[in-house]
Design a protein around this motif. Structure first.
Motif, PDB file in Angstrom:
ATOM      1  N   GLU A 115       0.839  -1.192   0.000  1.00 41.53           N
ATOM      2  CA  GLU A 115       0.000   0.000   0.000  1.00 41.53           C
ATOM      3  C   GLU A 115       0.875   1.242   0.000  1.00 41.53           C
ATOM      4  OE1 GLU A 115      -2.475  -0.277   3.354  1.00 41.53           O
ATOM      5  OE2 GLU A 115      -3.728  -1.887   2.570  1.00 41.53           O
ATOM      6  N   THR A 153      -2.510   5.976   0.348  1.00 40.31           N
ATOM      7  CA  THR A 153      -3.611   5.087   0.709  1.00 40.31           C
ATOM      8  C   THR A 153      -3.732   4.958   2.217  1.00 40.31           C
ATOM      9  OG1 THR A 153      -3.289   3.823  -1.333  1.00 40.31           O
ATOM     10  CG2 THR A 153      -4.549   2.764   0.431  1.00 40.31           C
ATOM     11  N   ARG A 154      -2.585   4.805   2.887  1.00 42.96           N
ATOM     12  CA  ARG A 154      -2.608   4.681   4.348  1.00 42.96           C
ATOM     13  C   ARG A 154      -3.159   5.947   4.999  1.00 42.96           C
ATOM     14  NH1 ARG A 154       2.568   2.408   3.443  1.00 42.96           N
ATOM     15  NH2 ARG A 154       3.559   4.320   4.216  1.00 42.96           N
ATOM     16  N   ILE A 155      -2.749   7.098   4.495  1.00 40.67           N
ATOM     17  CA  ILE A 155      -3.237   8.365   5.045  1.00 40.67           C
ATOM     18  C   ILE A 155      -4.744   8.495   4.832  1.00 40.67           C
ATOM     19  CG2 ILE A 155      -3.138  10.871   4.823  1.00 40.67           C
ATOM     20  CD1 ILE A 155      -0.172  10.593   4.166  1.00 40.67           C
ATOM     21  N   THR A 193     -15.103   8.446  10.496  1.00 42.03           N
ATOM     22  CA  THR A 193     -16.138   7.483  10.890  1.00 42.03           C
ATOM     23  C   THR A 193     -16.332   7.442  12.401  1.00 42.03           C
ATOM     24  OG1 THR A 193     -15.614   6.104   8.961  1.00 42.03           O
ATOM     25  CG2 THR A 193     -16.846   5.070  10.756  1.00 42.03           C
ATOM     26  N   THR A 237     -11.066   6.539   8.763  1.00 41.67           N
ATOM     27  CA  THR A 237     -11.346   5.922  10.063  1.00 41.67           C
ATOM     28  C   THR A 237     -11.659   6.980  11.108  1.00 41.67           C
ATOM     29  OG1 THR A 237      -9.864   4.082   9.544  1.00 41.67           O
ATOM     30  CG2 THR A 237     -10.426   4.417  11.861  1.00 41.67           C
ATOM     31  N   ALA A 238     -10.872   8.061  11.124  1.00 44.24           N
ATOM     32  CA  ALA A 238     -11.096   9.138  12.094  1.00 44.24           C
ATOM     33  C   ALA A 238     -12.450   9.802  11.881  1.00 44.24           C
ATOM     34  CB  ALA A 238      -9.978  10.177  11.987  1.00 44.24           C
ATOM     35  N   LEU A 298      -6.925   6.090   4.470  1.00 40.18           N
ATOM     36  CA  LEU A 298      -7.638   5.151   5.344  1.00 40.18           C
ATOM     37  C   LEU A 298      -7.697   5.664   6.780  1.00 40.18           C
ATOM     38  CD1 LEU A 298      -6.284   1.726   4.032  1.00 40.18           C
ATOM     39  CD2 LEU A 298      -8.599   2.636   3.783  1.00 40.18           C
ATOM     40  N   ARG A 299      -6.613   6.278   7.247  1.00 38.54           N
ATOM     41  CA  ARG A 299      -6.603   6.828   8.594  1.00 38.54           C
ATOM     42  C   ARG A 299      -7.596   7.981   8.729  1.00 38.54           C
ATOM     43  NH1 ARG A 299       0.011   6.914   9.325  1.00 38.54           N
ATOM     44  NH2 ARG A 299       0.258   4.651   9.594  1.00 38.54           N
ATOM     45  N   ILE A 300      -7.641   8.824   7.717  1.00 39.79           N
ATOM     46  CA  ILE A 300      -8.588   9.944   7.743  1.00 39.79           C
ATOM     47  C   ILE A 300     -10.020   9.416   7.730  1.00 39.79           C
ATOM     48  CG2 ILE A 300      -9.459  11.918   6.455  1.00 39.79           C
ATOM     49  CD1 ILE A 300      -6.600  12.427   5.508  1.00 39.79           C
ATOM     50  N   ARG A 339       1.776   5.342   0.576  1.00 34.33           N
ATOM     51  CA  ARG A 339       1.612   6.236   1.724  1.00 34.33           C
ATOM     52  C   ARG A 339       0.289   6.985   1.657  1.00 34.33           C
ATOM     53  NH1 ARG A 339       5.497  11.407   3.223  1.00 34.33           N
ATOM     54  NH2 ARG A 339       4.423  11.954   5.172  1.00 34.33           N
TER      55      ARG A 339
END
Length: 267
Positions: free
Chosen positions: A2, A6-8, A17, A14-15, A10-12, A4
């Motif tokens: 993945e 994509t990871r950022i 949500t 998640t936050a 997904l974190r955003i 960088r």
């Protein structure tokens, strides 16, 4: 691999949500300690006075005790019936077994307003008075599902050969249940009972149809929410309701995960 970005992303996501789910609950908790006693942002200060006032409010006290009583008895009924139904479906073969399994699970899928209307009509047809007992019976109808799902999943992961070996060694049915089946089921029964308690304690839609003149905590909150002078007490009651929902669910998740770890270690 993945990237960088994509990871950022997904974190955003998640936050966002988590904020969407928990921000309203966080506001209720904060306003329960608001010195001003209103739902105005930002809170004006920190105080515990509203908790003392809530403890002195007889209507709120009675509603809390009623909800606690209903949740306890509904959970006990659900544990008994859900466990027996799961044992019948998981351990015996008979005509209509899958139909019975579906019938036990189906009430949780029905809209609460339909369940409440059906139960209220049934109680009226039978001449059964609406009140504490009718609420307990109503809550038990959908709480059974939670216990049933937990216990039947555990039974399906537990080999029936242990119970057969117990019978071969001369144990009767009660001894086999006490020394073989129950030890394997008790954590699933506890988890199901805790989830049933949390669901029953906060239930409001079915309760409105079957309560008669009895007030549970959710009904008290529902009726007091629009009254300006009750706003601080409503926030305190909301905080208590959140705590008595979160704690049983957390314990149930810990019980089931610990039981799974033990089973895996033994395997």
């Amino acid at each position: 691999m993945e990237g960088r970005g994509t990871r950022i992303a997904l974190r955003i996501a998640t936050a966002v949500t988590l904020m969407f789910i928990y921000l309203p609950l966080t506001l209720v908790v904060l306003y329960a300690f608001n010195q001003r006693g209103t739902n105005a942002w930002p809170p004006s200060g920190f105080t515990l006075d509203w908790f003392a006032e809530a403890a002195r409010n007889t209507g709120l006290q009675q509603a809390f005790v009623t909800s606690l009583t209903v949740a306890i008895f509904a959970s006990l009924i659900a544990v008994l019936l859900g466990t027996l139904a799961s044992m019948a479906v998981a351990r015996y073969r008979f005509f209509g077994r899958e139909v019975i399994s579906f019938a036990v699970i189906f009430p949780i899928a029905l809209p609460g307003v339909v369940t409440g209307m059906a139960l209220s009509t049934t109680f009226g047809t039978l001449g059964f008075p609406l009140g504490m007992v009718s609420i307990i019976v109503s809550h038990a109808t959908f709480c059974v599902v939670l216990v049933y799902n937990n216990t039947i999943a555990r039974l399906r992961r537990t080999s029936a050969s242990f119970e057969e070996a117990s019978a071969d060694l001369g144990a009767h049915s009660f001894q086999t249940f006490r020394f073989v089946t129950f030890p394997a089921l008790r954590s699933a029964m506890l988890a199901g009972g805790l989830l049933a308690f949390a669901l029953s304690f906060d239930e409001v839609i079915v309760t409105i149809f079957t309560a008669g003149g009895v007030k549970t905590l959710p009904i008290w909150i529902f009726q007091s929410f629009r009254l300006a002078n009750q706003t601080p007490l409503v926030n305190v009651a909301g905080l208590v309701a959140i705590a008595l929902s979160v704690i049983p669910v957390y314990i149930a998740s810990r019980v089931t995960s610990d039981a799974g770890s033990v089973a895996g270690a033994r395997g």
